[in-house]
Design an enzyme around this catalytic site. Structure first.
Site, mmCIF file in Angstrom:
data_model
loop_
_atom_site.group_PDB
_atom_site.id
_atom_site.type_symbol
_atom_site.label_atom_id
_atom_site.label_comp_id
_atom_site.label_asym_id
_atom_site.label_seq_id
_atom_site.Cartn_x
_atom_site.Cartn_y
_atom_site.Cartn_z
ATOM 1 N N THR A 120 0.553 -1.110 0.465
ATOM 2 C CA THR A 120 0.219 0.179 -0.617
ATOM 3 C C THR A 120 1.073 1.183 -0.277
ATOM 4 O OG1 THR A 120 -1.131 1.431 1.309
ATOM 5 C CG2 THR A 120 0.380 -0.439 2.519
ATOM 6 N N TYR A 144 -1.569 -0.293 10.274
ATOM 7 C CA TYR A 144 -1.974 -0.612 9.233
ATOM 8 C C TYR A 144 -0.787 -0.906 7.918
ATOM 9 C CZ TYR A 144 -3.576 -1.485 4.651
ATOM 10 O OH TYR A 144 -3.930 -1.814 3.035
HETATM 11 N N1 LIG Z 1 -8.317 -1.555 -1.048
HETATM 12 C C1 LIG Z 1 -7.691 -0.009 -0.773
HETATM 13 O O1 LIG Z 1 -7.575 1.060 -1.586
HETATM 14 C C2 LIG Z 1 -6.319 -0.785 -0.997
HETATM 15 C C3 LIG Z 1 -5.509 -0.074 -1.255
HETATM 16 C C4 LIG Z 1 -3.571 -0.161 -0.754
HETATM 17 C C5 LIG Z 1 -3.923 -1.656 -0.176
HETATM 18 N N2 LIG Z 1 -4.979 -3.122 -0.634
HETATM 19 C C6 LIG Z 1 -4.306 -4.188 -0.084
HETATM 20 O O2 LIG Z 1 -5.219 -5.102 -1.048
HETATM 21 C C7 LIG Z 1 -6.000 -5.514 -0.154
HETATM 22 C C8 LIG Z 1 -7.308 -5.851 -0.428
HETATM 23 O O3 LIG Z 1 -7.696 -5.576 -0.192
HETATM 24 P P1 LIG Z 1 -9.487 -5.113 -0.323
HETATM 25 O O4 LIG Z 1 -9.832 -3.602 -0.844
HETATM 26 O O5 LIG Z 1 -9.954 -6.329 -1.284
HETATM 27 O O6 LIG Z 1 -10.066 -5.890 0.585
HETATM 28 P P2 LIG Z 1 -11.798 -7.216 1.352
HETATM 29 O O7 LIG Z 1 -11.284 -6.626 2.796
HETATM 30 O O8 LIG Z 1 -12.451 -6.808 0.391
HETATM 31 O O9 LIG Z 1 -10.197 -8.728 0.674
HETATM 32 C C9 LIG Z 1 -9.744 -9.300 1.965
HETATM 33 C C10 LIG Z 1 -9.984 -10.472 1.705
HETATM 34 O O10 LIG Z 1 -9.274 -11.390 2.507
HETATM 35 C C11 LIG Z 1 -10.086 -12.041 3.278
HETATM 36 N N3 LIG Z 1 -9.391 -12.280 4.606
HETATM 37 C C12 LIG Z 1 -8.911 -11.564 5.814
HETATM 38 N N4 LIG Z 1 -7.627 -12.223 7.030
HETATM 39 C C13 LIG Z 1 -7.774 -13.289 6.174
HETATM 40 C C14 LIG Z 1 -7.823 -14.831 7.084
HETATM 41 N N5 LIG Z 1 -6.396 -14.478 8.283
HETATM 42 N N6 LIG Z 1 -7.440 -16.195 6.164
HETATM 43 C C15 LIG Z 1 -8.026 -15.081 4.757
HETATM 44 N N7 LIG Z 1 -8.781 -14.533 4.586
HETATM 45 C C16 LIG Z 1 -8.838 -13.450 5.256
HETATM 46 C C17 LIG Z 1 -11.952 -11.071 3.590
HETATM 47 O O11 LIG Z 1 -12.505 -12.235 3.579
HETATM 48 C C18 LIG Z 1 -11.282 -10.529 1.799
HETATM 49 O O12 LIG Z 1 -12.072 -11.864 1.324
HETATM 50 C C19 LIG Z 1 -5.631 -5.728 0.912
HETATM 51 O O13 LIG Z 1 -3.834 -6.668 1.362
HETATM 52 C C20 LIG Z 1 -5.346 -4.325 1.345
HETATM 53 O O14 LIG Z 1 -4.083 -3.692 2.163
HETATM 54 C C21 LIG Z 1 -6.273 -2.186 -0.195
HETATM 55 O O1 LIG Z 2 -16.088 11.242 3.242
HETATM 56 C C1 LIG Z 2 -15.059 11.354 2.755
HETATM 57 C C2 LIG Z 2 -14.027 10.182 2.903
HETATM 58 C C3 LIG Z 2 -13.071 10.927 2.145
HETATM 59 N N1 LIG Z 2 -12.073 12.405 1.835
HETATM 60 C C4 LIG Z 2 -11.071 12.700 1.622
HETATM 61 O O2 LIG Z 2 -11.291 12.035 0.309
HETATM 62 C C5 LIG Z 2 -9.483 11.590 -0.129
HETATM 63 C C6 LIG Z 2 -9.361 10.242 0.092
HETATM 64 O O3 LIG Z 2 -9.603 9.143 1.103
HETATM 65 P P1 LIG Z 2 -10.010 7.642 1.201
HETATM 66 O O4 LIG Z 2 -11.043 7.635 2.535
HETATM 67 O O5 LIG Z 2 -10.930 6.931 0.126
HETATM 68 O O6 LIG Z 2 -8.671 6.458 1.506
HETATM 69 P P2 LIG Z 2 -7.376 7.297 1.599
HETATM 70 O O7 LIG Z 2 -6.429 8.280 0.555
HETATM 71 O O8 LIG Z 2 -7.350 7.854 3.187
HETATM 72 O O9 LIG Z 2 -6.714 5.860 1.464
HETATM 73 C C7 LIG Z 2 -6.580 4.754 1.263
HETATM 74 O O10 LIG Z 2 -5.639 4.868 0.060
HETATM 75 C C8 LIG Z 2 -4.660 4.584 1.624
HETATM 76 C C9 LIG Z 2 -3.350 4.277 -0.236
HETATM 77 O O11 LIG Z 2 -3.538 5.801 -0.776
HETATM 78 C C10 LIG Z 2 -4.529 3.304 1.911
HETATM 79 O O12 LIG Z 2 -4.366 1.906 1.403
HETATM 80 C C11 LIG Z 2 -5.925 3.114 2.493
HETATM 81 O O13 LIG Z 2 -6.031 2.183 3.382
HETATM 82 C C12 LIG Z 2 -7.109 3.338 1.836
HETATM 83 O O14 LIG Z 2 -8.099 3.387 2.816
HETATM 84 C C13 LIG Z 2 -8.881 11.738 1.774
HETATM 85 O O15 LIG Z 2 -8.393 13.012 1.463
HETATM 86 C C14 LIG Z 2 -8.960 12.292 2.547
HETATM 87 O O16 LIG Z 2 -9.408 13.079 3.209
HETATM 88 C C15 LIG Z 2 -12.813 13.131 2.349
HETATM 89 O O17 LIG Z 2 -12.975 14.452 1.954
HETATM 90 N N2 LIG Z 2 -14.439 13.021 2.996
#
Ligand SMILES: NC(=O)c1ccc[n+]([C@@H]2O[C@H](COP(=O)([O-])OP(=O)(O)OC[C@H]3O[C@@H](n4cnc5c(N)ncnc54)[C@H](O)[C@@H]3O)[C@@H](O)[C@H]2O)c1
Ligand SMILES: O=c1ccn([C@@H]2O[C@H](COP(=O)(O)OP(=O)(O)O[C@H]3O[C@H](CO)[C@H](O)[C@H](O)[C@H]3O)[C@@H](O)[C@H]2O)c(=O)[nH]1
Length: 329
Positions: A120, A144
């Protein structure tokens, strides 16, 4: 076209399920290992094998490695809510760091040679000038981000010692959904700006709060590098192909290298939905950097990744279509 088995942890989740679909379409035989804590079996649309299990259950995990002998592991499973990681850090070190350790131990035991890791942009914290290159200092500001950085370090050291090659992908702001709305972000309490704004347009929330209007950015609101989940998923297939052609272990940012402000995002959601939902200005959210944008040239140059959905309108349109389907309207 490959007929190898690949193991995808967290493959029933938001991002993992897009990658699983693309892997199946590319001919891989996909085994999903997921405890369904936030994921859903419905997100697996091509009949992929789902083993419902927790990464903590090393016995079950060993059974999967024995049964399918995966050539590669893609590791998505994690807990992902940054603010929750501040109030419950050990949940993050347990599920993200310790469970990655268990998975790596299994990979070493079973001689897996390729590993792709979901990292991330949170590993950068507050990068200088709001732009993060892979070589920028990694100074996470919450457990995180730290739990993910520790996993990157374990991966690096394991690779050096045990002949495993890996790609760690540092995602920026993942958004949007499958253009055919077969899968998307399901968690109703998600806090991500684009999802929240679509829910507000549907009347599922009272409106959207802009967290901070006094940042040193052009319109005073936070700037992020929003990337379409379909492009992000394609980056994983590019990473896998790279490892298959014996590419060296490496870490890449996955973003477009271009930022959008909160006001811009809200304007586009209003345009796409045609609904003028309420917007209020609020204080900054603690721990939010003003600007976080990727230096994103390495992934294009080394992996040959070419984004196809690099457009905020498209990201929002796909997110909006998915959110309506989820809400049944
Ligand atoms: N969504 C984002 O914006 C974002 C940004 C940066 C990184 N990531 C990373 O991407 C990956 C996927 O994120 P996502 O947004 O799809 O989240 P998500 O919660 O939709 O997916 C996570 C999946 O992992 C499974 N899981 C969690 N813990 C587990 C365990 N102990 N054993 C088996 N399964 C387990 C959950 O059931 C789920 O299906 C994560 O590693 C997250 O840190 C996400
Ligand atoms: O209701 C809201 C939600 C968000 N924001 C703003 O929108 C932007 C994006 O916020 P998000 O919550 O959509 O995403 P973040 O940038 O906080 O974080 C996301 O992206 C990160 C990586 O860049 C990490 O992976 C993190 O886990 C993931 O949630 C930020 O400026 C935040 O302050 C608002 O103004 N109002």
């Amino acid at each position: 076209m490959s007929t190898e088995h690949v193991l995808v942890t967290g493959g029933a989740g938001y991002i993992g399920s897009h990658v699983v679909r693309q892997l199946s379409e590319a001919g891989y035989r996909v085994i999903v290992y997921d405890n369904l804590s936030t994921g859903s079996a419905e997100a697996l649309v091509h009949g992929e094998t789902l083993v419902v299990g927790d990464l903590e259950d090393t016995g079950k995990l060993d059974g999967v490695f024995r049964s399918y002998a995966p050539a590669a592991v893609l590791h998505f499973a994690a807990a992902i809510v940054a603010p929750e990681s501040v109030s419950d850090p050990l949940k993050y070190y347990a599920n993200n760091t310790a469970n990655t350790l268990r998975l790596l131990q299994a990979c070493v035991r079973h001689g897996v040679g390729r590993f792709i890791f979901s990292s991330t942009a949170a590993v950068y914290g507050f990068p200088e000038g709001g732009i993060a290159a892979e070589s920028s200092p990694t100074v996470p500001i919450n457990p995180y981000g730290t739990s993910k950085l520790m996993s990157e370090w374990m991966l690096r050291d394991t690779a050096l010692a045990h002949g495993l090659r890996y790609v760690a992908l540092r995602y920026f702001n993942v958004a949007g959904a499958d253009p055919q709305s077969r899968m998307g972000q399901r968690t109703p309490e998600a806090t991500h700006l684009i999802k929240v704004s679509c829910q507000a347009a549907l009347g599922m929330r009272q409106g959207v709060s802009i967290f901070g209007t006094d940042y040193p950015t052009a319109d005073g609101t936070g700037i992020r590098d929003y990337i379409h989940v379909e492009d992000l998923a394609a980056a994983h297939l590019a990473a896998l192909a790279y490892l298959e052609r014996e590419g060296e272990s490496d870490t890449f940012n996955v973003g477009y290298g271009r930022g959008s402000s909160v006001r811009e995002v809200i304007r586009v959601v209003r345009e796409v939905s045609g609904i003028d939902f309420p917007v209020t200005e609020a204080a900054r959210r603690p721990g939010d950097p003003g600007e976080l944008v990727a230096r994103a040239d390495r992934i294009r140059n080394v992996l040959g990744w070419e984004p196809k959905f690099d457009d905020l309108q498209t990201i929002v349109a796909d997110a909006w279509r998915w959110e309506r389907k989820l809400a049944g309207v």
